[in-house]
Enzyme design. Structure first.
Site, PDB file in Angstrom:
ATOM      1  N   ASP A   1      -2.776   0.421  -1.506  1.00 33.82           N
ATOM      2  CA  ASP A   1      -1.811  -0.586  -1.992  1.00 33.82           C
ATOM      3  C   ASP A   1      -2.468  -1.956  -2.176  1.00 33.82           C
ATOM      4  O   ASP A   1      -1.908  -2.833  -2.826  1.00 33.82           O
ATOM      5  CB  ASP A   1      -0.609  -0.693  -1.045  1.00 33.82           C
TER       6      ASP A   1
ATOM      7  N   TYR B   1     -13.322  -5.504  -1.163  1.00 36.10           N
ATOM      8  CA  TYR B   1     -12.894  -4.109  -0.986  1.00 36.10           C
ATOM      9  C   TYR B   1     -11.830  -3.745  -2.021  1.00 36.10           C
ATOM     10  O   TYR B   1     -11.962  -2.758  -2.756  1.00 36.10           O
ATOM     11  CB  TYR B   1     -12.345  -3.880   0.435  1.00 36.10           C
TER      12      TYR B   1
HETATM   13  P1  NAD Z   1     -13.205   5.856   6.422  1.00 37.86           P
HETATM   14  O1  NAD Z   1     -14.047   4.626   6.301  1.00 37.86           O
HETATM   15  O2  NAD Z   1     -12.677   6.260   7.745  1.00 37.86           O
HETATM   16  O3  NAD Z   1     -14.006   7.111   5.840  1.00 37.86           O
HETATM   17  C1  NAD Z   1     -14.785   7.058   4.694  1.00 37.86           C
HETATM   18  C2  NAD Z   1     -15.642   8.323   4.643  1.00 37.86           C
HETATM   19  O4  NAD Z   1     -16.394   8.282   3.407  1.00 37.86           O
HETATM   20  C3  NAD Z   1     -16.658   8.425   5.780  1.00 37.86           C
HETATM   21  O5  NAD Z   1     -16.678   9.731   6.278  1.00 37.86           O
HETATM   22  C4  NAD Z   1     -17.977   8.076   5.108  1.00 37.86           C
HETATM   23  O6  NAD Z   1     -19.103   8.687   5.721  1.00 37.86           O
HETATM   24  C5  NAD Z   1     -17.746   8.602   3.695  1.00 37.86           C
HETATM   25  N1  NAD Z   1     -18.594   7.925   2.712  1.00 37.86           N
HETATM   26  C6  NAD Z   1     -18.762   6.592   2.556  1.00 37.86           C
HETATM   27  N2  NAD Z   1     -19.657   6.359   1.570  1.00 37.86           N
HETATM   28  C7  NAD Z   1     -20.044   7.581   1.094  1.00 37.86           C
HETATM   29  C8  NAD Z   1     -20.928   7.981   0.078  1.00 37.86           C
HETATM   30  N3  NAD Z   1     -21.626   7.108  -0.657  1.00 37.86           N
HETATM   31  N4  NAD Z   1     -21.085   9.303  -0.144  1.00 37.86           N
HETATM   32  C9  NAD Z   1     -20.409  10.224   0.599  1.00 37.86           C
HETATM   33  N5  NAD Z   1     -19.560   9.891   1.582  1.00 37.86           N
HETATM   34  C10 NAD Z   1     -19.369   8.573   1.830  1.00 37.86           C
HETATM   35  O7  NAD Z   1     -12.039   5.650   5.364  1.00 37.86           O
HETATM   36  P2  NAD Z   1     -10.505   6.077   5.459  1.00 37.86           P
HETATM   37  O8  NAD Z   1      -9.748   5.031   6.165  1.00 37.86           O
HETATM   38  O9  NAD Z   1     -10.435   7.484   5.875  1.00 37.86           O
HETATM   39  O10 NAD Z   1     -10.096   5.958   3.902  1.00 37.86           O
HETATM   40  C11 NAD Z   1     -10.295   7.059   3.019  1.00 37.86           C
HETATM   41  C12 NAD Z   1      -9.850   6.667   1.629  1.00 37.86           C
HETATM   42  O11 NAD Z   1      -8.473   6.298   1.657  1.00 37.86           O
HETATM   43  C13 NAD Z   1     -10.591   5.464   1.054  1.00 37.86           C
HETATM   44  O12 NAD Z   1     -10.818   5.701  -0.306  1.00 37.86           O
HETATM   45  C14 NAD Z   1      -9.637   4.305   1.254  1.00 37.86           C
HETATM   46  O13 NAD Z   1      -9.821   3.324   0.257  1.00 37.86           O
HETATM   47  C15 NAD Z   1      -8.303   5.004   1.111  1.00 37.86           C
HETATM   48  N6  NAD Z   1      -7.167   4.410   1.840  1.00 37.86           N
HETATM   49  C16 NAD Z   1      -7.272   4.110   3.164  1.00 37.86           C
HETATM   50  C17 NAD Z   1      -6.168   3.608   3.857  1.00 37.86           C
HETATM   51  C18 NAD Z   1      -6.230   3.285   5.345  1.00 37.86           C
HETATM   52  O14 NAD Z   1      -5.277   2.725   5.878  1.00 37.86           O
HETATM   53  N7  NAD Z   1      -7.288   3.623   6.049  1.00 37.86           N
HETATM   54  C19 NAD Z   1      -4.961   3.409   3.180  1.00 37.86           C
HETATM   55  C20 NAD Z   1      -4.893   3.709   1.808  1.00 37.86           C
HETATM   56  C21 NAD Z   1      -6.005   4.224   1.159  1.00 37.86           C
HETATM   57  O1  DAU Z   2      -3.250  -1.212   2.960  1.00 32.86           O
HETATM   58  C1  DAU Z   2      -4.159  -0.158   2.954  1.00 32.86           C
HETATM   59  C2  DAU Z   2      -5.465  -0.615   3.566  1.00 32.86           C
HETATM   60  O2  DAU Z   2      -5.238  -0.740   4.957  1.00 32.86           O
HETATM   61  C3  DAU Z   2      -6.624   0.329   3.288  1.00 32.86           C
HETATM   62  O3  DAU Z   2      -6.881   0.351   1.916  1.00 32.86           O
HETATM   63  C4  DAU Z   2      -7.883  -0.116   4.042  1.00 32.86           C
HETATM   64  O4  DAU Z   2      -8.918   0.846   3.867  1.00 32.86           O
HETATM   65  C5  DAU Z   2      -7.537  -0.229   5.510  1.00 32.86           C
HETATM   66  O5  DAU Z   2      -8.659  -0.727   6.209  1.00 32.86           O
HETATM   67  C6  DAU Z   2      -6.340  -1.150   5.718  1.00 32.86           C
HETATM   68  O6  DAU Z   2      -6.684  -2.534   5.403  1.00 32.86           O
HETATM   69  P1  DAU Z   2      -6.163  -3.769   6.290  1.00 32.86           P
HETATM   70  O7  DAU Z   2      -7.093  -4.896   6.096  1.00 32.86           O
HETATM   71  O8  DAU Z   2      -4.728  -4.000   6.087  1.00 32.86           O
HETATM   72  O9  DAU Z   2      -6.335  -3.104   7.774  1.00 32.86           O
HETATM   73  P2  DAU Z   2      -6.952  -3.660   9.131  1.00 32.86           P
HETATM   74  O10 DAU Z   2      -6.657  -2.628  10.171  1.00 32.86           O
HETATM   75  O11 DAU Z   2      -8.356  -4.124   8.977  1.00 32.86           O
HETATM   76  O12 DAU Z   2      -6.055  -4.930   9.435  1.00 32.86           O
HETATM   77  C7  DAU Z   2      -4.633  -4.839   9.538  1.00 32.86           C
HETATM   78  C8  DAU Z   2      -4.087  -6.246   9.740  1.00 32.86           C
HETATM   79  O13 DAU Z   2      -4.494  -6.692  11.061  1.00 32.86           O
HETATM   80  C9  DAU Z   2      -4.641  -7.273   8.774  1.00 32.86           C
HETATM   81  O14 DAU Z   2      -3.612  -8.201   8.476  1.00 32.86           O
HETATM   82  C10 DAU Z   2      -5.758  -7.969   9.549  1.00 32.86           C
HETATM   83  C11 DAU Z   2      -5.269  -7.904  10.979  1.00 32.86           C
HETATM   84  N1  DAU Z   2      -6.325  -7.828  12.037  1.00 32.86           N
HETATM   85  C12 DAU Z   2      -7.268  -6.841  11.903  1.00 32.86           C
HETATM   86  C13 DAU Z   2      -8.263  -6.704  12.844  1.00 32.86           C
HETATM   87  C14 DAU Z   2      -9.334  -5.639  12.705  1.00 32.86           C
HETATM   88  C15 DAU Z   2      -6.307  -8.662  13.119  1.00 32.86           C
HETATM   89  O15 DAU Z   2      -5.428  -9.544  13.243  1.00 32.86           O
HETATM   90  N2  DAU Z   2      -7.288  -8.522  14.072  1.00 32.86           N
HETATM   91  C16 DAU Z   2      -8.282  -7.585  13.968  1.00 32.86           C
HETATM   92  O16 DAU Z   2      -9.167  -7.542  14.856  1.00 32.86           O
END
Ligand code: NAD
Ligand code: DAU
Length: 359
Positions: free
Chosen positions: A137, A162
């Site tokens: 999002d 990012y």
């Molecule tokens: P993560 O960082 O936990 O995992 C990423 C994985 O990709 C790891 O296993 C890493 O080794 C692999 N990777 C990174 N670079 C690579 C490369 N060059 N070749 C092969 N593998 C590689 O990420 P996540 O939180 O599981 O997110 C997964 C996907 O979902 C991402 O595309 C992210 O943008 C998307 N997403 C995440 C969230 C969230 O809240 N975490 C929300 C919405 C969308």
């Molecule tokens: O919205 C989806 C996204 O959510 C994904 O695309 C990203 O991969 C995922 O990392 C996440 O991004 P955010 O930046 O929202 O998540 P994060 O957990 O890093 O932070 C959540 C909120 O908390 C953000 O407002 C920053 C705040 N924060 C984060 C950390 C790590 C703090 O206040 N203290 C902290 O130490």
């Protein structure tokens, strides 16, 4: 047997998705997990599936065209589910380059390899081949208090390196859909939480620090809002979009669970107190006194909130796990996986934490 090529399956959401798919389909599917194992990739996340005959792990980088083409040549891939990415906003602010390389160029390699493997001589594509690009999002930018929600039609307006790299990769997928009629979907999901999440992200970081009596860093005023979804509900949505979604369409995924960061921290602290048994020494460490306001994230987006109307109406997806239950499941998982946490927080994590939080 249908073959899924999952990229980034050793990361947080990718590994949860693979577990979900084997729970749902068992031996009816084959999963090829391609991951280069960055700091965020961890094969411990796949315990329980690695011995399956219908699971294959390939250590490869999605930027490596030859390696990716070799996988398509070796296996008759039916579905690509593309998770692999650099995913942490704070890291992107410190080092944007790798985000463009992995998220943009890596996605281009995946698109080209799938297109090459699936296209037919008449310029079309083999039947029932599908590519799903997992996005976020954050590509829609930031909402202010009083704004409504992000819709699929909202302008793309990313702010961090990012989210700019994810928006660029979304654009590439859309270009392949529009230009070649490439059989793909894009999903844009809100913040996930649950088992196997790396403790650089808010929820596992707060759980881990609180249990050790370490400071709980809150960026800015703590009132930034995120829309939290339990990771299994995301896995289910991805599967349903591939099964029932209209090709070429974008679907937003989220469960209308908006919370300020400070609320999340209070809920975690209260839930930890409830769940820790009497006599557990960690009970005395878990306290609101640990909350420490720190310098704000640069360009910190104020609010994310997803309108999931389209996926609900067209596909019938809805989130099953409400936050109170999801956070308990998550905390319980972390209680039962202390070794996992010890492993992922050793080595490089210590260096990252010290640099990021001057601790
Ligand atoms: P993560 O960082 O936990 O995992 C990423 C994985 O990709 C790891 O296993 C890493 O080794 C692999 N990777 C990174 N670079 C690579 C490369 N060059 N070749 C092969 N593998 C590689 O990420 P996540 O939180 O599981 O997110 C997964 C996907 O979902 C991402 O595309 C992210 O943008 C998307 N997403 C995440 C969230 C969230 O809240 N975490 C929300 C919405 C969308
Ligand atoms: O919205 C989806 C996204 O959510 C994904 O695309 C990203 O991969 C995922 O990392 C996440 O991004 P955010 O930046 O929202 O998540 P994060 O957990 O890093 O932070 C959540 C909120 O908390 C953000 O407002 C920053 C705040 N924060 C984060 C950390 C790590 C703090 O206040 N203290 C902290 O130490």
């Amino acid at each position: 047997m249908r073959t899924y090529l999952v990229t980034g399956g050793a990361g947080f959401i990718g590994s949860n998705y693979i577990h979900y798919m084997f729970r749902k389909y068992g031996d009816e599917i084959r999963v090829i997990n391609v991951d280069c194992l960055t700091y965020a990739g961890n094969l411990e996340n796949l315990k329980g599936v690695e011995d399956r005959e219908n699971y294959v792990f390939v250590k490869a980088d999605i930027r490596d065209r030859e390696a990716i083409e070799k996988i398509f040549a070796e296996y008759d891939v039916d579905r690509v589910v593309h998770f692999a990415a650099e995913s942490h906003v704070d890291r992107s602010i410190r080092n944007p380059e790798i985000f463009v390389e992995t998220n943009v160029l890596g996605t281009l390699v995946m698109l080209n390899a799938a297109k090459k493997a699936w296209e037919t001589q008449d310029g079309g594509f083999l039947p029932d081949k599908k590519f799903l690009h997992v996005s976020t999002d954050e590509v829609y930018g930031s909402l202010e208090e009083g704004d409504t929600y992000f819709y699929e039609t909202s302008p793309i307006d990313p702010h961090s390196p990012y989210s700019a790299s994810k928006a660029s990769s979304d654009m590439l997928v859309k270009a392949y859909i529009d230009t070649y009629k490439f059989p793909a979907n894009i999903t844009n999901c809100s913040n996930n939480y649950g088992p196997y999440q790396f403790p650089e992200k808010l929820i596992p970081l707060i759980i881990n620090n609180a249990l050790q009596g370490k400071k709980l860093p809150v960026y800015g005023d703590g009132k930034n809002v995120r829309d939290w979804l339990y990771v299994d509900d995301h896995a289910k949505a991805i599967d349903l979009v591939q099964e029932k979604g209209r090709l070429g369409e974008r679907y937003n995924i989220g469960g209308h669970n908006e919370k300020q960061n400070i609320e999340i921290i209070h809920i975690i602290l209260d839930t930890l107190q409830e769940m820790l048994p009497e006599g557990d020494p960690r009970k005395a460490l878990v306290s609101r006194d640990l909350i420490t306001y720190v310098e704000d994230r640069k360009g910190h987006d104020r609010r994310y909130a997803i309108a999931p109307d389209k996926i609900k109406e067209e596909i019938g997806w809805y989130p099953k796990t409400m936050f109170q239950e999801g956070i308990r499941l998550t905390i319980q998982w972390f209680f039962e996986h202390e070794e996992w946490m010890k492993h992922v927080t050793s080595g490089d994590y210590q260096k990252y934490y010290a640099e990021m939080y001057q601790a």
